[in-house]
Design a protein around this motif. Structure first.
Motif, PDB file in Angstrom:
ATOM      1  N   PHE A 144       0.224  -1.239  12.125  1.00 34.10           N
ATOM      2  CA  PHE A 144       0.281  -0.067  11.241  1.00 34.10           C
ATOM      3  C   PHE A 144       1.676   0.254  10.721  1.00 34.10           C
ATOM      4  O   PHE A 144       1.857   1.252  10.001  1.00 34.10           O
ATOM      5  N   GLY A 145       2.650  -0.579  11.047  1.00 34.13           N
ATOM      6  CA  GLY A 145       3.991  -0.300  10.534  1.00 34.13           C
ATOM      7  C   GLY A 145       4.863  -1.534  10.565  1.00 34.13           C
ATOM      8  O   GLY A 145       4.622  -2.475  11.335  1.00 34.13           O
ATOM      9  N   THR A 146       5.868  -1.530   9.691  1.00 31.72           N
ATOM     10  CA  THR A 146       6.777  -2.677   9.656  1.00 31.72           C
ATOM     11  C   THR A 146       8.129  -2.268   9.081  1.00 31.72           C
ATOM     12  O   THR A 146       8.230  -1.265   8.356  1.00 31.72           O
ATOM     13  N   ILE A 147       9.138  -3.074   9.418  1.00 32.79           N
ATOM     14  CA  ILE A 147      10.452  -2.931   8.796  1.00 32.79           C
ATOM     15  C   ILE A 147      10.960  -4.327   8.447  1.00 32.79           C
ATOM     16  O   ILE A 147      10.749  -5.282   9.211  1.00 32.79           O
ATOM     17  N   VAL A 148      11.578  -4.446   7.276  1.00 30.41           N
ATOM     18  CA  VAL A 148      12.096  -5.726   6.781  1.00 30.41           C
ATOM     19  C   VAL A 148      13.556  -5.509   6.389  1.00 30.41           C
ATOM     20  O   VAL A 148      13.867  -4.559   5.663  1.00 30.41           O
ATOM     21  N   CYS A 149      14.438  -6.390   6.876  1.00 35.87           N
ATOM     22  CA  CYS A 149      15.884  -6.173   6.683  1.00 35.87           C
ATOM     23  C   CYS A 149      16.606  -7.478   6.408  1.00 35.87           C
ATOM     24  O   CYS A 149      16.042  -8.565   6.532  1.00 35.87           O
ATOM     25  N   LYS A 150      17.898  -7.326   6.097  1.00 34.88           N
ATOM     26  CA  LYS A 150      18.757  -8.507   6.041  1.00 34.88           C
ATOM     27  C   LYS A 150      20.141  -8.168   6.572  1.00 34.88           C
ATOM     28  O   LYS A 150      20.484  -6.991   6.773  1.00 34.88           O
ATOM     29  N   LEU A 151      20.947  -9.199   6.767  1.00 37.54           N
ATOM     30  CA  LEU A 151      22.312  -9.024   7.260  1.00 37.54           C
ATOM     31  C   LEU A 151      23.158 -10.127   6.666  1.00 37.54           C
ATOM     32  O   LEU A 151      22.892 -11.308   6.894  1.00 37.54           O
ATOM     33  N   ASN A 177       0.808  -1.219   0.000  1.00 38.44           N
ATOM     34  CA  ASN A 177       0.000   0.000   0.000  1.00 38.44           C
ATOM     35  C   ASN A 177       0.839   1.265   0.000  1.00 38.44           C
ATOM     36  O   ASN A 177       0.393   2.300  -0.493  1.00 38.44           O
ATOM     37  N   GLU A 178       2.032   1.210   0.585  1.00 35.57           N
ATOM     38  CA  GLU A 178       2.757   2.459   0.840  1.00 35.57           C
ATOM     39  C   GLU A 178       4.043   2.650   0.054  1.00 35.57           C
ATOM     40  O   GLU A 178       4.523   3.773  -0.053  1.00 35.57           O
ATOM     41  N   LEU A 179       4.637   1.566  -0.445  1.00 33.00           N
ATOM     42  CA  LEU A 179       5.895   1.743  -1.162  1.00 33.00           C
ATOM     43  C   LEU A 179       5.660   1.747  -2.663  1.00 33.00           C
ATOM     44  O   LEU A 179       4.819   1.001  -3.170  1.00 33.00           O
ATOM     45  N   SER A 180       6.433   2.563  -3.369  1.00 35.12           N
ATOM     46  CA  SER A 180       6.227   2.695  -4.811  1.00 35.12           C
ATOM     47  C   SER A 180       6.690   1.453  -5.561  1.00 35.12           C
ATOM     48  O   SER A 180       6.181   1.133  -6.624  1.00 35.12           O
ATOM     49  N   GLU A 181       7.671   0.738  -4.989  1.00 36.16           N
ATOM     50  CA  GLU A 181       8.255  -0.406  -5.698  1.00 36.16           C
ATOM     51  C   GLU A 181       7.448  -1.673  -5.416  1.00 36.16           C
ATOM     52  O   GLU A 181       7.278  -2.043  -4.253  1.00 36.16           O
ATOM     53  N   PRO A 182       6.941  -2.360  -6.459  1.00 36.75           N
ATOM     54  CA  PRO A 182       6.200  -3.599  -6.187  1.00 36.75           C
ATOM     55  C   PRO A 182       7.146  -4.763  -5.917  1.00 36.75           C
ATOM     56  O   PRO A 182       8.165  -4.909  -6.594  1.00 36.75           O
ATOM     57  N   TYR A 183       6.847  -5.567  -4.925  1.00 37.70           N
ATOM     58  CA  TYR A 183       7.675  -6.734  -4.593  1.00 37.70           C
ATOM     59  C   TYR A 183       6.868  -7.995  -4.830  1.00 37.70           C
ATOM     60  O   TYR A 183       5.664  -8.036  -4.563  1.00 37.70           O
ATOM     61  N   SER A 184       7.552  -9.074  -5.257  1.00 39.04           N
ATOM     62  CA  SER A 184       6.874 -10.352  -5.416  1.00 39.04           C
ATOM     63  C   SER A 184       6.889 -11.095  -4.078  1.00 39.04           C
ATOM     64  O   SER A 184       7.676 -10.773  -3.185  1.00 39.04           O
ATOM     65  N   ILE A 185       6.047 -12.110  -3.985  1.00 33.95           N
ATOM     66  CA  ILE A 185       6.010 -12.935  -2.770  1.00 33.95           C
ATOM     67  C   ILE A 185       7.367 -13.575  -2.516  1.00 33.95           C
ATOM     68  O   ILE A 185       7.774 -13.783  -1.377  1.00 33.95           O
ATOM     69  N   PHE A 186       8.110 -13.836  -3.584  1.00 36.87           N
ATOM     70  CA  PHE A 186       9.437 -14.454  -3.431  1.00 36.87           C
ATOM     71  C   PHE A 186      10.404 -13.500  -2.737  1.00 36.87           C
ATOM     72  O   PHE A 186      11.231 -13.920  -1.933  1.00 36.87           O
ATOM     73  N   LEU A 244      10.506  -0.202   4.787  1.00 36.57           N
ATOM     74  CA  LEU A 244      10.096   0.511   6.012  1.00 36.57           C
ATOM     75  C   LEU A 244       8.801   1.245   5.708  1.00 36.57           C
ATOM     76  O   LEU A 244       8.741   2.034   4.764  1.00 36.57           O
ATOM     77  N   VAL A 245       7.789   0.982   6.488  1.00 33.10           N
ATOM     78  CA  VAL A 245       6.485   1.608   6.254  1.00 33.10           C
ATOM     79  C   VAL A 245       5.800   1.925   7.580  1.00 33.10           C
ATOM     80  O   VAL A 245       5.770   1.094   8.485  1.00 33.10           O
ATOM     81  N   VAL A 246       5.241   3.133   7.660  1.00 35.14           N
ATOM     82  CA  VAL A 246       4.341   3.499   8.752  1.00 35.14           C
ATOM     83  C   VAL A 246       3.091   4.079   8.091  1.00 35.14           C
ATOM     84  O   VAL A 246       3.199   4.975   7.229  1.00 35.14           O
ATOM     85  N   GLU A 247       1.928   3.583   8.457  1.00 38.00           N
ATOM     86  CA  GLU A 247       0.698   4.107   7.853  1.00 38.00           C
ATOM     87  C   GLU A 247       0.558   5.601   8.141  1.00 38.00           C
ATOM     88  O   GLU A 247       0.940   6.078   9.214  1.00 38.00           O
ATOM     89  N   ARG A 248      -0.045   6.291   7.178  1.00 38.25           N
ATOM     90  CA  ARG A 248      -0.094   7.750   7.173  1.00 38.25           C
ATOM     91  C   ARG A 248      -0.543   8.363   8.504  1.00 38.25           C
ATOM     92  O   ARG A 248       0.088   9.279   9.024  1.00 38.25           O
TER      93      ARG A 248
END
Ligand SMILES: CC(C)(COP(=O)(O)OP(=O)(O)OC[C@H]1O[C@@H](n2cnc3c(N)ncnc32)[C@H](O)[C@@H]1OP(=O)(O)O)[C@@H](O)C(=O)NCCC(=O)NCCS
Length: 157
Positions: free
Chosen positions: A77-84, A45-54, A98-102
């Motif tokens: 209402f918010g999430t962050i996804v990362c890797k290391l 809903n919030e990021l411009s870049e579409p991601y696949s389920i993969f 990284l997304v926080v609802e408006r």
């Protein structure tokens, strides 16, 4: 696109990390695939870049402890996804989504999500953290700069 780099041994590490319940909101790590739909919903809903389920599964199956969700009661209402992982001989963290609802923005939640993810990375031996943000995304760039990140590269494509 700009690549922003932070050194967790520098200013990022010295920022105070909030408790799990902070400002009335509850932060928790990703548990399992039952959280996947929620993460996808927020990001799609919030990021411009579409991601696949993969792409989601790549991050969430490999680094579930570096994904956080934030709740107001039952509402996520918010999430962050990362890797290391290792990059050029250094342990490099990457802030992927990284997304926080408006309606919940400007309350420090985005900052807290980033801080929690970076704290988790540091515990796992992280030496540097990178991310990409669109040059027009002034909000995100300001948030990361406030945390000590610096602009490193401008990516044209
Ligand atoms: C970027 C985003 C996660 C920020 O979430 P947030 O919870 O509002 O962030 P914070 O409250 O921690 O903001 C910290 C600081 O960043 C800066 N900031 C955040 N959003 C801003 C905006 N739209 N414009 C200008 N500065 C902004 C401010 O300095 C802010 O502090 P302030 O509110 O006291 O002025 C949120 O706006 C969002 O989800 N945007 C859409 C998705 C996105 O762009 N994600 C980042 C991809 S790289």
């Amino acid at each position: 696109m700009a690549v922003v780099v932070g050194d967790p041994g520098g200013p990022v590490e010295s920022v105070e990390v909030a408790n799990d319940a902070d400002g009335g909101f509850t932060y928790r790590q990703y548990h399992n695939e039952r959280d996947l739909a929620q993460v996808m919903h927020l990001v799609d809903n919030e990021l411009s870049e579409p991601y696949s389920i993969f792409t989601y599964r790549y991050f969430l199956r490999n680094w579930p402890s570096l994904c956080y969700l934030v709740y107001d009661g039952d509402r996520c209402f918010g999430t962050i996804v990362c890797k290391l992982d290792e990059h050029a001989g250094r342990m490099r963290g990457y802030l992927a989504m990284l997304v926080v609802e408006r309606e919940y923005r400007h309350k420090g939640v985005g900052t807290q999500l980033v801080m929690k993810a970076i704290s988790g990375m540091i515990e796992q031996g992280c030496e540097e953290v990178t991310l990409e943000a669109e040059v027009t995304n002034q909000g995100a760039l300001k948030l990361y700069q406030n945390l000590g990140f610096i602009r490193d590269k401008r990516l044209r494509r």
